[in-house]
Design an enzyme around this catalytic site. Structure first.
Site, PDB file in Angstrom:
ATOM      1  N   LYS A  25      14.377 -41.905   2.942  1.00 21.57           N
ATOM      2  CA  LYS A  25      15.034 -42.672   1.866  1.00 21.57           C
ATOM      3  C   LYS A  25      14.707 -41.945   0.566  1.00 21.57           C
ATOM      4  CE  LYS A  25      14.942 -45.294  -1.138  1.00 21.57           C
ATOM      5  NZ  LYS A  25      15.353 -44.805  -2.462  1.00 21.57           N
ATOM      6  N   GLU A  42       1.158 -41.541  -1.424  1.00 24.22           N
ATOM      7  CA  GLU A  42       0.879 -40.568  -2.493  1.00 24.22           C
ATOM      8  C   GLU A  42       1.390 -41.206  -3.773  1.00 24.22           C
ATOM      9  OE1 GLU A  42      -0.728 -37.827  -2.253  1.00 24.22           O
ATOM     10  OE2 GLU A  42      -0.707 -37.385  -0.115  1.00 24.22           O
ATOM     11  N   CYS A  54       2.859 -36.065 -10.760  1.00 22.27           N
ATOM     12  CA  CYS A  54       1.715 -36.957 -10.561  1.00 22.27           C
ATOM     13  C   CYS A  54       0.392 -36.244 -10.841  1.00 22.27           C
ATOM     14  CB  CYS A  54       1.721 -37.484  -9.139  1.00 22.27           C
ATOM     15  SG  CYS A  54       1.906 -36.156  -7.947  1.00 22.27           S
ATOM     16  N   GLU A  65       0.303 -43.702 -16.744  1.00 30.91           N
ATOM     17  CA  GLU A  65       0.881 -42.387 -16.471  1.00 30.91           C
ATOM     18  C   GLU A  65       2.007 -42.157 -17.487  1.00 30.91           C
ATOM     19  OE1 GLU A  65       2.459 -42.396 -12.540  1.00 30.91           O
ATOM     20  OE2 GLU A  65       1.745 -40.387 -12.134  1.00 30.91           O
TER      21      GLU A  65
HETATM   22  P1  NAP Z   1       9.184 -45.192  -7.614  1.00 28.38           P
HETATM   23  O1  NAP Z   1       9.983 -45.953  -8.590  1.00 28.38           O
HETATM   24  O2  NAP Z   1       8.020 -45.834  -6.995  1.00 28.38           O
HETATM   25  O3  NAP Z   1      10.222 -44.723  -6.503  1.00 28.38           O
HETATM   26  C1  NAP Z   1       9.827 -43.934  -5.417  1.00 28.38           C
HETATM   27  C2  NAP Z   1      10.758 -44.195  -4.252  1.00 28.38           C
HETATM   28  O4  NAP Z   1      10.607 -45.546  -3.833  1.00 28.38           O
HETATM   29  C3  NAP Z   1      12.231 -44.014  -4.585  1.00 28.38           C
HETATM   30  O5  NAP Z   1      12.909 -43.497  -3.473  1.00 28.38           O
HETATM   31  C4  NAP Z   1      12.675 -45.434  -4.862  1.00 28.38           C
HETATM   32  O6  NAP Z   1      14.049 -45.625  -4.660  1.00 28.38           O
HETATM   33  C5  NAP Z   1      11.877 -46.174  -3.812  1.00 28.38           C
HETATM   34  N1  NAP Z   1      11.689 -47.589  -4.064  1.00 28.38           N
HETATM   35  C6  NAP Z   1      11.647 -48.258  -5.233  1.00 28.38           C
HETATM   36  N2  NAP Z   1      11.434 -49.575  -5.005  1.00 28.38           N
HETATM   37  C7  NAP Z   1      11.344 -49.741  -3.663  1.00 28.38           C
HETATM   38  C8  NAP Z   1      11.144 -50.855  -2.798  1.00 28.38           C
HETATM   39  N3  NAP Z   1      10.965 -52.094  -3.282  1.00 28.38           N
HETATM   40  N4  NAP Z   1      11.103 -50.645  -1.465  1.00 28.38           N
HETATM   41  C9  NAP Z   1      11.267 -49.421  -0.962  1.00 28.38           C
HETATM   42  N5  NAP Z   1      11.478 -48.315  -1.731  1.00 28.38           N
HETATM   43  C10 NAP Z   1      11.501 -48.482  -3.054  1.00 28.38           C
HETATM   44  O7  NAP Z   1       8.665 -43.823  -8.234  1.00 28.38           O
HETATM   45  P2  NAP Z   1       9.496 -42.715  -9.003  1.00 28.38           P
HETATM   46  O8  NAP Z   1       9.743 -43.196 -10.376  1.00 28.38           O
HETATM   47  O9  NAP Z   1      10.662 -42.272  -8.193  1.00 28.38           O
HETATM   48  O10 NAP Z   1       8.471 -41.497  -9.008  1.00 28.38           O
HETATM   49  C11 NAP Z   1       7.497 -41.347  -9.949  1.00 28.38           C
HETATM   50  C12 NAP Z   1       6.167 -41.803  -9.418  1.00 28.38           C
HETATM   51  O11 NAP Z   1       5.853 -41.084  -8.231  1.00 28.38           O
HETATM   52  C13 NAP Z   1       5.033 -41.515 -10.356  1.00 28.38           C
HETATM   53  O12 NAP Z   1       4.161 -42.603 -10.412  1.00 28.38           O
HETATM   54  C14 NAP Z   1       4.345 -40.306  -9.730  1.00 28.38           C
HETATM   55  O13 NAP Z   1       3.006 -40.168 -10.089  1.00 28.38           O
HETATM   56  C15 NAP Z   1       4.526 -40.581  -8.296  1.00 28.38           C
HETATM   57  N6  NAP Z   1       4.405 -39.334  -7.523  1.00 28.38           N
HETATM   58  C16 NAP Z   1       3.269 -39.149  -6.767  1.00 28.38           C
HETATM   59  C17 NAP Z   1       3.111 -37.976  -6.063  1.00 28.38           C
HETATM   60  C18 NAP Z   1       1.888 -37.777  -5.210  1.00 28.38           C
HETATM   61  O14 NAP Z   1       1.929 -36.897  -4.346  1.00 28.38           O
HETATM   62  N7  NAP Z   1       0.824 -38.533  -5.387  1.00 28.38           N
HETATM   63  C19 NAP Z   1       4.080 -36.978  -6.110  1.00 28.38           C
HETATM   64  C20 NAP Z   1       5.222 -37.199  -6.886  1.00 28.38           C
HETATM   65  C21 NAP Z   1       5.369 -38.400  -7.591  1.00 28.38           C
HETATM   66  P3  NAP Z   1      15.110 -45.526  -5.865  1.00 28.38           P
HETATM   67  O15 NAP Z   1      14.716 -44.360  -6.720  1.00 28.38           O
HETATM   68  O16 NAP Z   1      16.399 -45.300  -5.152  1.00 28.38           O
HETATM   69  O17 NAP Z   1      15.023 -46.802  -6.602  1.00 28.38           O
END
Ligand code: NAP
Length: 503
Positions: free
Chosen positions: A199, A274, A308, A405
């Site tokens: 997804k 992650e 991240c 963040e």
């Molecule tokens: P996010 O809003 O949490 O979204 C991540 C994924 O989860 C997307 O595919 C999103 O879909 C999906 N999602 C959102 N709500 C959901 C739900 N209720 N149920 C299932 N899936 C759901 O994060 P983001 O804004 O895309 O990414 C940024 C974050 O990722 C930052 O906090 C960053 O630090 C973290 N990150 C961590 C790492 C690591 O390895 N630790 C690496 C990269 C990024 P949609 O986008 O389609 O809504």
């Protein structure tokens, strides 16, 4: 215009896919709904993709479940060579013919990443190479899933350990690394014999779909890898509720990660998370100024601060503070902001308007509490979602900007006096993903490394993610590790077998 040109090139190479992938077939949303994908550099629509939900997710799970019985029974060698082919197809490297589909298409994939995510093309192509390295690495590791023979405490018994694939995996990925966050999960999953439902983020689905197209072309069988995107909460709910899904692997925000962890409890699935970071980057008085400068620029401004592991707080010791800030300011003023397709650009746009607003809120809060803008501090005159590379001095660790963040090109700088104080500030957060330090004192580097509550520590180095190194966090930055030999365990069950009456 540029969007049109790149889209036309991608279409002619067959990599611009806009439907979901279920059981090896490209499928529209069942109700025909679509969502638009935008170029963050100019707001243009790149494409409309299928907006899927619960029904499509359920069918993708069934398809992965059915494919598991075949895929998991292949020999490790067979899976390895298919993964390798996905990664390779006829490029000449080191004077050897390698076969790597992802690498062969690295220019097109890079363009797709720049188009939908915004990072500079050079950085986007580097992501393709980095992302592809996980497929290659786990193609090799597929052949090294060893069990164990254990010394039995009783003479007539024989004990051994088998490692077996966990089953169907739900892989939910973010927008900031639209390719690498997928391959870092799918590479080890497929290597172990698992099948997956991916997804991707609705903001960057095109790269995921292109990578899936290459997987099909490379002979990964239908159903082994499925992609559904659109209604994230409902797709997530289907993955969580289905007893057929045995593992959820997620990269994204801590808030969503916590929801998934709670949701996975009902069916007691394995979970890897992650999540977000709040990386400290500590510059000690005894650091080599040039090394510290290069490292902190790299760790702060990669992907315009949207990773991240980006430095979220610069901690600078008082003896080097003025000298460092002067040099850092000059370097930051010279960063070139613009459309990622333009030559020499190192800072692309932020992903969307909400991301810019978050940065603005954090900057305003810091200023209102006494922090001072040193460089930048506002939206860039290019408009859209461009933000000026920024340094803010006189920050204190209790300010919002040091606790959340930032995910933007803003560097809060905190001044400290002693090593103990630096460690205390660095660890004063719920996150624990990456931390960096710059020092020429070897004893200090060891002492501080041990004291830092972080899963990844860079000493005199700001950039070092690699397929061979375990990636993951302490505290609320996550669970489990990706990449490296440790990354394989996340997709394996351990089965203990006892053979009796062997005396
Ligand atoms: P996010 O809003 O949490 O979204 C991540 C994924 O989860 C997307 O595919 C999103 O879909 C999906 N999602 C959102 N709500 C959901 C739900 N209720 N149920 C299932 N899936 C759901 O994060 P983001 O804004 O895309 O990414 C940024 C974050 O990722 C930052 O906090 C960053 O630090 C973290 N990150 C961590 C790492 C690591 O390895 N630790 C690496 C990269 C990024 P949609 O986008 O389609 O809504």
């Amino acid at each position: 215009m540029e969007t049109e040109n790149v889209v036309a090139r991608l279409k002619s190479s067959g990599l611009l896919r806009t439907k979901g992938l279920i059981g090896g077939i490209w499928i529209d949303a069942y109700d025909g709904k679509t969502i638009e994908v935008y170029n963050p550099a100019n707001g243009e629509v790149i494409a409309s993709v299928a907006c899927m939900g619960e029904r499509e997710a359920k069918d993708a799970i069934t398809s992965a479940y059915d494919a598991f019985s075949h895929w998991s029974k292949l020999t490790a060698l067979d899976r390895s060579s298919r993964l390798r082919k996905w990664y390779q197809i006829s490029i000449i490297r080191y004077h050897v013919i390698l076969y790597n589909l992802v690498i062969e298409h690295k220019e097109e994939l890079g363009q797709l990443i720049t188009l939908e995510q915004g990072k500079p093309l050079k950085e986007a192509i580097a992501e393709v190479v980095y992302g592809a390295s996980f497929i290659e690495f786990f193609a090799e590791e597929a052949k090294r899933v060893y069990g164990d023979i254990l010394p039995s405490p009783l003479p007539d018994r024989r004990l051994f350990v088998l490692k077996q694939p966990v089953g169907v995996v739900g892989a939910i990925t973010p927008w900031n690394f639209p390719l690498a966050m997928i391959t870092r999960k799918v590479g080890p999953a497929l290597a172990c014999g698992c099948t997956v439902v991916i997804k991707p983020s609705e903001l960057t689905p095109l790269t995921a779909l292109a990578v899936a197209e290459l997987a099909l072309q490379s002979g990964i069988p239908p159903g082994v890898l499925n992609v559904v995107m659109g209604d994230a909460p409902n797709i997530g709910k289907s993955l969580l509720e289905s007893p057929k899904v045995r593992k959820i692997t997620f990269t994204g925000s801590t808030a969503v990660g916590k929801k998934l962890m709670a949701g996975a409890a009902e069916t007691v699935k394995k979970v890897s998370l992650e999540l977000g970071g709040n990386a400290p980057c500590i510059i000690f008085d005894d650091a080599d100024l040039e090394v510290a400068l290069k490292g902190s620029l790299a760790t702060k401004f990669r992907n315009a601060g949207q990773t991240c592991v980006c430095a979220n707080r610069l901690l600078v010791q008082e003896g080097i503070y003025d000298k460092f800030i002067n040099a850092f300011s000059n370097a930051v003023q010279n960063l070139k902001v613009g459309n990622g397709f333009n030559e020499g650009v190192t800072q692309g746009p932020l992903i969307n308007e909400a991301a810019v607003q978050k940065v603005e809120t954090l900057v305003q809060d810091a200023i209102s509490k006494g922090a001072k803008i040193v460089v930048g501090g506002k939206r860039h005159n290019l408009g859209f979602t461009f933000y000026e590379p920024t340094i803010i001095g006189d920050v204190r660790n209790e300010m919002l900007i040091a606790r959340q963040e930032i995910f933007g090109p803003v560097t809060p700088v905190i001044r400290f006096k002693t090593e103990e104080e630096a460690i205390q500030i660095a660890n004063d957060t719920d996150s624990g993903l990456a931390a960096y330090m710059f020092t020429n004192n070897i004893q200090r580097s060891w002492r501080v490394t041990e004291a830092l509550e972080y899963g990844i520590v860079g000493v005199n180095e700001g950039l070092f993610s690699s397929e061979v190194a375990p990636f993951g966090g302490f505290k609320q930055s996550g669970l489990g590790r990706e990449g490296s030999k440790y990354g394989l365990d996340e997709y394996l069950e351990i089965k203990c077998v006892c053979m009796g009456n062997m005396g």
